[in-house]
Design an enzyme around this catalytic site. Structure first.
Site, short mmCIF file in Angstrom:
data_model
loop_
_atom_site.label_atom_id
_atom_site.label_comp_id
_atom_site.label_asym_id
_atom_site.label_seq_id
_atom_site.Cartn_x
_atom_site.Cartn_y
_atom_site.Cartn_z
N TYR A 554 -3.10 -5.94 0.55
CA TYR A 554 -4.02 -4.96 1.11
C TYR A 554 -3.87 -4.90 2.63
O TYR A 554 -3.71 -3.82 3.22
CB TYR A 554 -5.45 -5.32 0.72
CG TYR A 554 -6.48 -4.34 1.23
CD1 TYR A 554 -6.68 -3.12 0.60
CD2 TYR A 554 -7.26 -4.64 2.35
CE1 TYR A 554 -7.62 -2.21 1.07
CE2 TYR A 554 -8.21 -3.75 2.83
CZ TYR A 554 -8.38 -2.54 2.18
OH TYR A 554 -9.30 -1.64 2.65
N SER A 555 -3.92 -6.06 3.29
CA SER A 555 -3.85 -6.10 4.75
C SER A 555 -2.53 -5.54 5.26
O SER A 555 -2.49 -4.77 6.23
CB SER A 555 -4.02 -7.53 5.26
OG SER A 555 -5.23 -8.06 4.80
#
Ligand code: ZN
Length: 657
Positions: A554-555
């Site tokens: 996600y990051s």
């Protein structure tokens, strides 16, 4: 034409005004009789005023009401005694008339009475119905229209030559009606305008209207002027998306403001646009004065918007120079475009306006074709259209003005729009006047809102074909794209790098990053044409400046998306496209945060739910609405000089600071 009167329904209306509401709605239900605020009705009622005097009051349709949905509150009560005195005046300007009508109302909060109020008052019948029936106009708008109307109705109607609506029309009608009516008279036909019926009861007046219009329909059928046959083969524009967007940019340029285009490429519209004589039949003028303000003048045939504008600028300059009063010059852009490969394209300051123009012109096309079959469509001359466009009452409306919402005439597309931040963005953009296309993998998006300025498209953003289809839908519905909100994304469950499988990593990258590249690339030609410059807002994440453990995919995806935005800002600034990114954190009113998940997370940190929700420096709870409002504002004038910005919306986070 069939009467829709139903004794059982009518029995629910106990008073004359109630029955007036009922039959007005019956007329309003049939778009071949009245469209979008067209037509008007009235009833004369004796009643006692507050000081006990009995007065005759005309309840007449108020402006801003549609017959289809009118209620008792939609009728303006005006004193008959004064109206009958006004009807006897030789001269009264329309502005003076509007003033007189307002000052003679018995309810100060009622809507403004129709400009046809004096006409209603001067007809000596309790109920009066007025429509712009397609069938009647199809007959009046021909070379021998007058004779044909006589042939259809004989003594049953009084025929009135064309006079512009307003006081002069009321005066002419009153005089001619008094002089020419007979015992048989049940109606009045206004050439190039419409028809009136009247009676002592609501039912009598309504059924007479239906019977009169039915006779015009029968006449058309008998003269083989009813059925409209489409041609055998139709061609369609193969690159409609880019052609319509180009057309919109040109219309907006000559109009001087952003516009919405609504495209109608179905058979009957294409067939009309592909008629060999379209350049002749479409250039005769409007079917009834009621349409002039909406559809404006004549349609543009083809796509040469500049030539159209030049022609009208010259025409207006000449006509306006003859006027005694200084006037506000109208913008010279078309409202109706007939193109042989795009069919019918209509223009409005809003999606609602563009839709109304389309509805009106679809009826106009039927009227024109039936009049042609009857011997030739012949509409209002250009000077009469000019008189309506530059009518003092319309000019007064322009002077009154009023500000419109910030994104009026603009078009936005939001991804992941069925819930959470995406849905909140849709609402923030609609509130600011934009037409919005919401796309989402959840089919609930299709029916998220039932309003003319929203289109929902079910779309898997990881499918390039589906994205192309969504952009096609956006352009066909609204004409282009000005604002793009990249919100769709997924947040997989926590997983440390040593356990992160390639498929999960790729899926997150695919949706949070790759899909946005495709959408940006495909939207670029549209954003480049945006009248006020294109705008893109990406919903990033606090994880970009302050990543967390167990959220590598996600990051990384949001960090790469942020970098993509920065490069886009470098590349597209020359095209006046502004690109900004928001980094929200802890927005809990979205689908993934159920009460159970929230409780579990709060417990994990040893916090109450309330403490967990406001676990930031400002101790505020951040909602989807906050994020959406900031996203919308970033597309507005406040951020007109900002691109490539990254703005946190996280309540203050010491790791980010
Ligand atoms: Zn009318």
């Amino acid at each position: 034409m069939k009467s829709l009167w139903c004794d059982r329904e009518a029995a629910e209306y106990k008073t004359d005004l109630g029955l007036r509401v009922y039959t007005s709605r019956l007329l309003g239900r049939d778009p071949s009789l009245v469209l979008h605020g067209g037509g008007n009705t009235s009833v004369k009622i004796r009643e006692k005023n507050i000081i006990g005097e009995e007065e005759e009051i005309l309840y007449v349709k108020g402006s801003g009401w549609d017959l289809e949905t009118i209620a008792e509150a939609g009728f303006a009560p005006v004193r008959m005694l004064h109206l009958l005195k006004l009807a006897k005046l030789q001269v009264l300007s329309d502005s003076q008339m509007v003033n007189e009508l307002k000052t003679q109302m018995t309810n100060a909060s009622a809507p403004a009475p129709s400009v046809e109020t004096i006409l209603h008052a001067s007809l000596p019948y309790k109920f009066v119905d007025h429509t712009h029936a397609d069938a009647v106009i199809s007959v009046t708008n021909t070379a021998n229209g007058w004779e044909r109307i006589q042939e259809i109705y004989g003594d049953d109607v009084v025929i009135i030559p064309y006079v512009m609506p307003g006081f002069d029309l009321a005066r002419v009608c009153a005089e001619k009606f008094a002089a020419e009516k007979s015992d048989r008279t049940i109606g009045m036909v206004l050439m190039n305008h419409g028809i009136f019926s009247f009676g002592e009861t609501a039912q009598e007046s309504y059924t007479r209207m239906i019977a009169l219009v039915d006779r015009a329909e029968d006449y058309l059928k008998k003269h083989d002027a009813w059925e409209i046959l489409p041609p055998n083969s139709l061609i369609r524009e193969s690159d409609a998306r880019s052609e319509i967007a180009k057309l919109r940019a040109e219309v907006a340029e000559v109009a001087g403001f952003p516009v919405v285009l609504s495209s109608h490429m179905d058979g009957k519209n294409l067939a009309f646009a592909q008629r060999e004589d379209v350049k002749i039949v479409s250039q005769q003028g409007c079917a009834t004065p009621d349409h002039v303000i909406r559809t404006k003048r004549l349609p543009l045939v083809g796509r040469d918007v500049k030539a159209y504008a030049e022609f009208y600028r010259a025409y207006f300059a000449e006509e306006v120079s003859k006027l005694a009063q200084p006037v506000t010059i109208l913008d010279p852009s078309p409202r109706v475009i007939l193109d042989h490969k795009l069919g019918l394209v209509t223009v409005g300051k809003s999606a609602k306006d563009a839709k109304i123009v389309a509805d009106i012109y679809e009826h106009t096309m039927e009227i024109i074709q039936r009049s042609q079959l009857l011997g030739g469509y012949q509409a209002l001359p250009a000077s009469d259209i000019f008189a309506v466009e530059y009518w003092e009452l319309e000019q007064a409306k322009l002077k009154k003005g009023g500000s419109s919402p910030a994104f009026t005439g603009e078009i936005a597309l939001v991804t992941g729009a069925a819930s959470g931040i995406g849905q909140a963005c849709v609402e923030s953009l609609l509130k600011r006047g934009a037409a919005v296309v919401g796309i989402d993998i959840n089919p609930a998006i299709d029916k998220l809102y039932d309003r003319p300025d929203f289109v929902g498209v079910t779309c898997d953003v990881s499918n390039e074909g589906a994205i192309a289809h969504a952009l096609d839908q956006a352009v066909i519905a609204f004409g282009g794209l000005d604002i793009l909100i990249l919100n769709a994304g997924i947040f997989p469950s926590g997983c440390r790098i040593e356990n992160l499988d390639t498929a999960t990593w790729q899926k997150v990258m695919n949706i949070n990053l790759d899909a946005n590249l495709v959408l940006m690339r495909e939207a670029y030609p549209l954003l480049k044409l945006a009248p006020k410059g294109g705008r893109v807002v990406a919903i990033g994440s606090k994880n970009v400046p302050a990543p967390g453990p167990a959220a590598a995919a996600y990051s990384a995806s949001k960090a790469a998306l942020t970098q993509l935005m920065r490069v886009a800002a470098l590349e597209w600034s020359k095209d006046r496209i502004r690109i900004n990114t928001l980094h929200p954190n802890a927005v809990f009113d979205t689908g993934i945060w159920t009460e159970e998940v929230l409780a579990a997370r709060a417990q994990h940190y040893g916090l109450t739910i309330e403490e967990y929700k406001t676990n930031n420096l400002l101790r505020v709870e951040i909602t989807s609405h906050h994020v959406a409002e900031l996203a919308a504002e970033m597309c507005g004038t406040l951020f007109a000089c900002t691109t490539a910005a990254q703005v946190p919306i996280d309540g203050g986070n010491d790791r980010v600071i």
